[in-house]
Design an enzyme around this catalytic site. Structure first.
Site, PDB file in Angstrom:
ATOM      1  N   GLU A  62       0.823  -1.209   0.000  1.00  0.00           N
ATOM      2  CA  GLU A  62       0.000   0.000   0.000  1.00  0.00           C
ATOM      3  C   GLU A  62       0.861   1.264   0.000  1.00  0.00           C
ATOM      4  O   GLU A  62       0.586   2.218  -0.736  1.00  0.00           O
ATOM      5  CB  GLU A  62      -0.927   0.010   1.232  1.00  0.00           C
ATOM      6  CG  GLU A  62      -1.917  -1.140   1.273  1.00  0.00           C
ATOM      7  CD  GLU A  62      -1.401  -2.348   2.040  1.00  0.00           C
ATOM      8  OE1 GLU A  62      -2.214  -3.046   2.654  1.00  0.00           O
ATOM      9  OE2 GLU A  62      -0.153  -2.586   2.028  1.00  0.00           O
ATOM     10  N   SER A 178      18.719 -41.014 -10.715  1.00  0.00           N
ATOM     11  CA  SER A 178      17.441 -40.292 -10.718  1.00  0.00           C
ATOM     12  C   SER A 178      17.451 -39.071 -11.630  1.00  0.00           C
ATOM     13  O   SER A 178      16.436 -38.374 -11.726  1.00  0.00           O
ATOM     14  CB  SER A 178      17.089 -39.855  -9.294  1.00  0.00           C
ATOM     15  OG  SER A 178      18.083 -38.987  -8.773  1.00  0.00           O
ATOM     16  N   TRP A 180      17.589 -37.676 -15.377  1.00  0.00           N
ATOM     17  CA  TRP A 180      16.430 -36.974 -14.844  1.00  0.00           C
ATOM     18  C   TRP A 180      15.184 -37.790 -15.126  1.00  0.00           C
ATOM     19  O   TRP A 180      15.015 -38.292 -16.236  1.00  0.00           O
ATOM     20  CB  TRP A 180      16.308 -35.591 -15.471  1.00  0.00           C
ATOM     21  CG  TRP A 180      17.446 -34.696 -15.131  1.00  0.00           C
ATOM     22  CD1 TRP A 180      18.495 -34.364 -15.918  1.00  0.00           C
ATOM     23  CD2 TRP A 180      17.632 -33.978 -13.900  1.00  0.00           C
ATOM     24  NE1 TRP A 180      19.333 -33.490 -15.291  1.00  0.00           N
ATOM     25  CE2 TRP A 180      18.824 -33.233 -14.039  1.00  0.00           C
ATOM     26  CE3 TRP A 180      16.919 -33.890 -12.717  1.00  0.00           C
ATOM     27  CZ2 TRP A 180      19.305 -32.412 -13.020  1.00  0.00           C
ATOM     28  CZ3 TRP A 180      17.407 -33.073 -11.708  1.00  0.00           C
ATOM     29  CH2 TRP A 180      18.580 -32.349 -11.862  1.00  0.00           C
ATOM     30  N   THR A 206      19.643 -37.605   0.753  1.00  0.00           N
ATOM     31  CA  THR A 206      19.453 -36.878  -0.504  1.00  0.00           C
ATOM     32  C   THR A 206      20.558 -35.854  -0.699  1.00  0.00           C
ATOM     33  O   THR A 206      21.076 -35.656  -1.807  1.00  0.00           O
ATOM     34  CB  THR A 206      18.085 -36.176  -0.515  1.00  0.00           C
ATOM     35  OG1 THR A 206      17.056 -37.161  -0.464  1.00  0.00           O
ATOM     36  CG2 THR A 206      17.900 -35.325  -1.765  1.00  0.00           C
ATOM     37  N   GLU A 304      11.436 -31.983  -0.124  1.00  0.00           N
ATOM     38  CA  GLU A 304      11.741 -32.545  -1.440  1.00  0.00           C
ATOM     39  C   GLU A 304      12.320 -33.955  -1.397  1.00  0.00           C
ATOM     40  O   GLU A 304      12.670 -34.509  -2.431  1.00  0.00           O
ATOM     41  CB  GLU A 304      12.697 -31.619  -2.183  1.00  0.00           C
ATOM     42  CG  GLU A 304      12.059 -30.295  -2.593  1.00  0.00           C
ATOM     43  CD  GLU A 304      12.768 -29.654  -3.774  1.00  0.00           C
ATOM     44  OE1 GLU A 304      13.543 -30.332  -4.459  1.00  0.00           O
ATOM     45  OE2 GLU A 304      12.532 -28.459  -4.012  1.00  0.00           O
TER      46      GLU A 304
END
Length: 375
Positions: A62, A178, A180, A206, A304
């Protein structure tokens, strides 16, 4: 036409959509504040000022819009995606700026659920003679800040889970490969999902396998959410991107243990914060972590992976929203995306609601909300 929209014209909707676009583009740069857009329109229907929420501690939408409008704000209408704040925080109340500028009318998409506001801003504007209308594109506005709304109402971070899998539900092949599973186009959408969250979390496995940056690379702009690694030992590879780029973003290692005396935020080492949950049980450890995260101003987290972390969050009821990317591939074997510690039956599964599907070339993105949350 529903009752909420019947009081608004096509021009009203156009201006609010413009404000929503500003809010959406600001998402990722305003945490822990909500992303807000504001547009000031004069009596002739001309946009004389617009703005979006800046970084935390900076001007709100604002005030930015009013500064751009200058004297033209007098008698104008302001379209804003969230009720103007009415309290002193890091910045003065936005309602004061609106009143002082002489704005004649305010159209607010949704009321601010923050207990410090929650209608007070709108009531104050009305008391000072400003015409106020609400509800225009309210659903769309709430979606932009669904994480903020949830966190304020529940005093817990909003948690989303993203998985990229084959059509038969694998996140890696038999050899652990993995990259892709999904296409470059899908991975770019992931970057946009990342920038909409205040933190990105992965398991230590990971981190060791993929060495992710945990940034949100959106075109020419890169966002740096807080990075969180979940570890049972607290041992993180010193050469990992996480450890060598702690200057980019807040970096946190969450250590699961069974020492109740260590349920605390530990000493920072090499730019990394160590949080000890004091619990060895997955559910108890995550529960404690979420309380700690909220207390530390982290309102939304994107998990993730990997399999164990994703499964622990999901099966114990800590996930609000799912993003499931499916690449057009089948492995027939390999690592499953999810593996719960207990089996669920056809009569008592986790249930998704408001599911939507998006085709991305040969990939598919399924998005939905967990309906039967347990916390």
């Amino acid at each position: 036409m529903n009752n909420a929209r019947s009081q608004f014209s096509a021009a009203d909707e156009s201006f609010m959509r413009r404000a929503l676009g500003l809010a959406d583009r600001a998402k990722g740069a305003t945490f822990p504040n909500p992303a807000v857009g504001a547009v000031v329109v004069d009596a002739a229907g001309r946009v004389v000022g617009e703005g979006a929420t800046g970084v935390c501690g900076g001007p709100h939408a604002e005030r930015r819009a009013l500064k751009q409008a200058g004297g033209a704000a007098a008698g104008a209408t302001m379209y804003v995606t969230l009720e103007p704040c009415s309290h002193f925080g890091r910045t003065p109340p936005c309602v004061d700026a609106v009143i002082e500028a002489g704005v004649g009318a305010v159209v607010a998409a949704v009321k601010d659920p923050n207990p410090l506001v929650n209608g007070k801003g709108l009531r104050r504007l009305r008391a000072r003679g400003v015409a106020v209308r609400t509800g225009l594109l309210g659903k769309e506005a709430a979606l932009v800040n669904e994480d903020f709304f949830w966190a304020v109402a529940n005093r817990r971070p909003w948690v989303a889970l993203k998985l990229a899998m084959t059509l038969d539900g694998r996140i890696a092949d038999c050899g652990g490969g993995s990259k892709w599973i999904t296409s470059a186009a899908s991975r770019q959408i992931v970057q946009d999902i990342r920038r909409r969250h205040g933190a990105i979390g992965v398991g230590s496995g990971t981190l060791a396998a993929d060495d992710p940056k945990l940034t949100a690379r959106c075109g020419r702009k890169t966002y740096y959410p807080a990075r969180i690694v979940f570890s049972s030992t607290g041992n993180i590879p010193k050469g990992s991107y996480f450890m060598t780029h702690t200057d980019e973003a807040r970096s946190i290692v969450v250590v699961k243990n069974n020492n109740k005396s260590k349920r605390k935020k530990g000493i920072e080492r090499r730019g990394v914060e160590y949080w000890y949950t004091g619990a060895s049980d997955d559910a108890e450890s995550i529960d404690t972590f979420l309380d700690m995260a909220y207390a530390e101003g982290i309102n939304s987290i994107l998990i993730e992976g990997g399999q164990r972390l994703a499964s622990a969050f999901l099966e114990n009821g800590f996930v609000n929203k799912l993003y499931l990317f499916y690449g057009g591939r089948i492995f027939g074997d390999g690592l499953n995306g999810l593996s719960f510690s207990r089996g669920l039956t056809v009569n008592s599964p986790l249930v998704l609601g408001d599911v939507s599907y998006q085709r991305i070339g040969d990939d598919l993105l399924a998005t939905g909300y967990i309906k039967n949350l347990t916390f």
